[in-house]
Design an enzyme around this catalytic site. Structure first.
Site, PDB file in Angstrom:
ATOM      1  N   ARG A  37       0.825  -1.212   0.000  1.00 35.69           N
ATOM      2  CA  ARG A  37       0.000   0.000   0.000  1.00 35.69           C
ATOM      3  C   ARG A  37       0.862   1.267   0.000  1.00 35.69           C
ATOM      4  O   ARG A  37       0.458   2.292  -0.555  1.00 35.69           O
ATOM      5  CB  ARG A  37      -0.916   0.005   1.219  1.00 35.69           C
ATOM      6  N   LYS A 199     -19.746 -17.021   2.484  1.00 45.17           N
ATOM      7  CA  LYS A 199     -21.210 -16.966   2.454  1.00 45.17           C
ATOM      8  C   LYS A 199     -21.776 -16.191   1.277  1.00 45.17           C
ATOM      9  O   LYS A 199     -21.169 -15.233   0.820  1.00 45.17           O
ATOM     10  CB  LYS A 199     -21.695 -16.282   3.729  1.00 45.17           C
ATOM     11  N   GLY A 355      -8.541  -8.142  -0.340  1.00 50.98           N
ATOM     12  CA  GLY A 355      -8.818  -9.085   0.740  1.00 50.98           C
ATOM     13  C   GLY A 355      -8.149 -10.436   0.546  1.00 50.98           C
ATOM     14  O   GLY A 355      -6.968 -10.507   0.190  1.00 50.98           O
ATOM     15  N   GLY A 378     -12.717  -4.216   1.260  1.00 53.10           N
ATOM     16  CA  GLY A 378     -14.097  -3.728   1.412  1.00 53.10           C
ATOM     17  C   GLY A 378     -14.467  -2.732   0.334  1.00 53.10           C
ATOM     18  O   GLY A 378     -15.570  -2.765  -0.218  1.00 53.10           O
TER      19      GLY A 378
HETATM   20  P1  AMP Z   1     -15.347 -14.013   2.602  1.00 52.30           P
HETATM   21  O1  AMP Z   1     -14.848 -13.058   3.652  1.00 52.30           O
HETATM   22  O2  AMP Z   1     -16.815 -14.161   2.560  1.00 52.30           O
HETATM   23  O3  AMP Z   1     -14.715 -13.749   1.242  1.00 52.30           O
HETATM   24  O4  AMP Z   1     -14.859 -15.464   3.067  1.00 52.30           O
HETATM   25  C1  AMP Z   1     -13.509 -15.812   3.175  1.00 52.30           C
HETATM   26  C2  AMP Z   1     -13.427 -17.034   4.020  1.00 52.30           C
HETATM   27  O5  AMP Z   1     -14.187 -18.065   3.434  1.00 52.30           O
HETATM   28  C3  AMP Z   1     -12.027 -17.577   4.156  1.00 52.30           C
HETATM   29  O6  AMP Z   1     -11.605 -17.373   5.466  1.00 52.30           O
HETATM   30  C4  AMP Z   1     -12.172 -19.059   3.836  1.00 52.30           C
HETATM   31  O7  AMP Z   1     -11.527 -19.896   4.766  1.00 52.30           O
HETATM   32  C5  AMP Z   1     -13.671 -19.281   3.906  1.00 52.30           C
HETATM   33  N1  AMP Z   1     -14.115 -20.405   3.072  1.00 52.30           N
HETATM   34  C6  AMP Z   1     -13.907 -20.579   1.765  1.00 52.30           C
HETATM   35  N2  AMP Z   1     -14.406 -21.751   1.352  1.00 52.30           N
HETATM   36  C7  AMP Z   1     -14.972 -22.359   2.423  1.00 52.30           C
HETATM   37  C8  AMP Z   1     -15.650 -23.597   2.640  1.00 52.30           C
HETATM   38  N3  AMP Z   1     -15.828 -24.456   1.646  1.00 52.30           N
HETATM   39  N4  AMP Z   1     -16.076 -23.858   3.885  1.00 52.30           N
HETATM   40  C9  AMP Z   1     -15.886 -22.986   4.880  1.00 52.30           C
HETATM   41  N5  AMP Z   1     -15.256 -21.799   4.743  1.00 52.30           N
HETATM   42  C10 AMP Z   1     -14.790 -21.482   3.534  1.00 52.30           C
END
Ligand code: AMP
Length: 398
Positions: A37, A199, A355, A378
């Site tokens: 950064r 999610k 991220g 973000g």
């Molecule tokens: P996000 O912040 O929504 O982009 O989610 C990132 C997180 O999703 C990371 O910490 C990953 O470990 C988790 N993740 C990715 N795939 C899976 C999965 N199949 N089951 C559980 N967690 C997951």
């Protein structure tokens, strides 16, 4: 870009107040472990120095919660910046009041000053008017080069623009917006979006904003399982958002009507618990036994993504394909990083949205091989959602 940039103003003899995002990761002994950064902000800083302005930099670091905390001091960042610039960088022990005013008063053209952490004052995140006025009083013009903080309406990103004109974008802000805009409007086709992460709820706005624009949507990571359950598949103990099943069905229907393609993993790496050392195996996505959970995409899925990515002219990626923090479930995510690097070499525009995916690209050593890796997690997500970033929206336009 309609927003005025640093190329639209004259800075000679002026005090230029620049919001940068120097929220860099630090080791426990306060060494900077990744200065990306800072390096990305150098073109703006060097331009002001070269054109005979004096640079007053302000940033936040960590979460000191409104009071001075030694471990979140920006002093080590000032020392590191002076090495990067190859010239001394002055440091003010506070970002407002006497320490800041005196340091600014003594600043000559071509010199650079870094103010202490903005978030040592709770007023920064509250976008307090008096605090914003005090910051604004330090400069003659305002430049925002802190893309990573542009989705927050704070005193140093939004409030200050009400009291200091002109307010313009720096080169990093400009570059981020130009690349991310390619993903949101007028992309070259075929256009593939690859979305992952835990999610659906975290990415739903991105999915809905991009759906009308893309040709292919690839979904990996934990959120794929909510789609599988919505299709009636057994998903064992995999991550699922019960309350989003309806939404997943709705997206599946929408995709059918739009004649675009949705690619869900055809195989998964499953494990008997959430642990790097867990028992694991690769199975087709419709054969996940109970007691097991999907933690990564499988090799057949990587092959399908490869085919799509090879054809694509624009590719946007946001979110890991699996639990990439655990080496045994990182393969899918690292493979996607590799495929994007290859696509870039073959002429595609590739954009990685900050991220976790940016961390994976760096981990795989492909940072230089991607068209654009965003410095803002973000902020890039909100931009892809089609939202106006307050720190960008507050700048002057043509
Ligand atoms: P996000 O912040 O929504 O982009 O989610 C990132 C997180 O999703 C990371 O910490 C990953 O470990 C988790 N993740 C990715 N795939 C899976 C999965 N199949 N089951 C559980 N967690 C997951």
């Amino acid at each position: 870009m309609q927003t005025l940039t640093i190329d639209d103003i004259l800075v000679r003899g002026k005090k230029v107040l620049v919001r940068v995002d120097f929220n860099v990761p630090m080791t426990p002994d306060l060494k900077i472990s990744d200065d990306k950064r800072m390096v990305e902000a150098l073109p703006t800083i060097k331009k002001i120095i070269k054109d005979g302005g004096s640079v007053i930099l302000m940033s936040h670091l960590g979460r000191p919660k409104g009071k001075p905390v030694t471990e979140f001091s920006l002093k080590p960042v000032a020392d590191h910046l002076s090495k990067l610039l190859n010239q001394p960088v002055k440091f003010a022990a506070d970002c407002i009041g006497k320490p800041a005013q005196e340091a600014v008063a003594g600043l000559k053209p071509g010199e650079c000053l870094l103010l202490e952490n903005l978030r040592f004052h709770a007023e920064e995140e509250k976008n307090d008017e008096k605090f914003a006025r005090e910051l604004a009083s330090l400069g003659d013009v305002y430049v925002n080069d802190a893309f990573g903080s542009a989705h927050r309406a704070h005193a140093s990103t939004e409030g200050v623009t009400r009291f200091l004109k002109p307010s313009v974008a720096g080169y990093l802000m400009k570059k981020e917006i130009e690349y991310l805009s390619k993903a949101v409007s007028n992309p070259q086709r075929p256009y593939v979006a690859i979305l992952g992460g835990a999610k659906i709820s975290g990415k739903i706005d991105v999915i809905q904003n991009l759906l009308p624009k893309i040709d292919v949507l690839v979904i990996g990571g934990g959120m794929a399982f909510t789609f599988f359950q919505a299709q009636g598949l057994e998903i064992g103990d995999s991550l699922v958002e019960q309350e989003k099943l309806g939404l997943a069905k709705q997206i599946l229907d929408e995709v059918n009507v739009k004649h675009m393609r949705l690619i869900l993993p055809v195989d998964c790496v499953i494990a008997d618990r959430l642990d790097n050392e867990a028992q694991r195996k690769v199975v087709p996505s419709n054969k996940i036994p109970s007691g097991w959970r999907g933690l990564d995409i499988g090799p057949e899925t990587v092959k399908i993504i490869n085919m799509e990515v090879r054809r694509a002219k624009t590719i946007v990626w946001n979110g890991p394909m699996g639990v990439f923090e655990m080496p045994n479930f990182a393969n899918g995510t690292l493979e996607v990083a590799r495929l994007l690097a290859e696509a870039t070499r073959n002429g595609a525009t590739t954009i990685v949205g900050g991220g976790d995916s940016a961390a994976a690209v760096a981990q795989a050593g492909f940072e230089e091989s991607i068209s654009h890796v965003s410095t803002g997690g973000g902020a890039s997500l909100e931009f892809l959602e089609g939202k106006t970033l307050p720190g960008l929206g507050a700048l002057d336009t043509r």
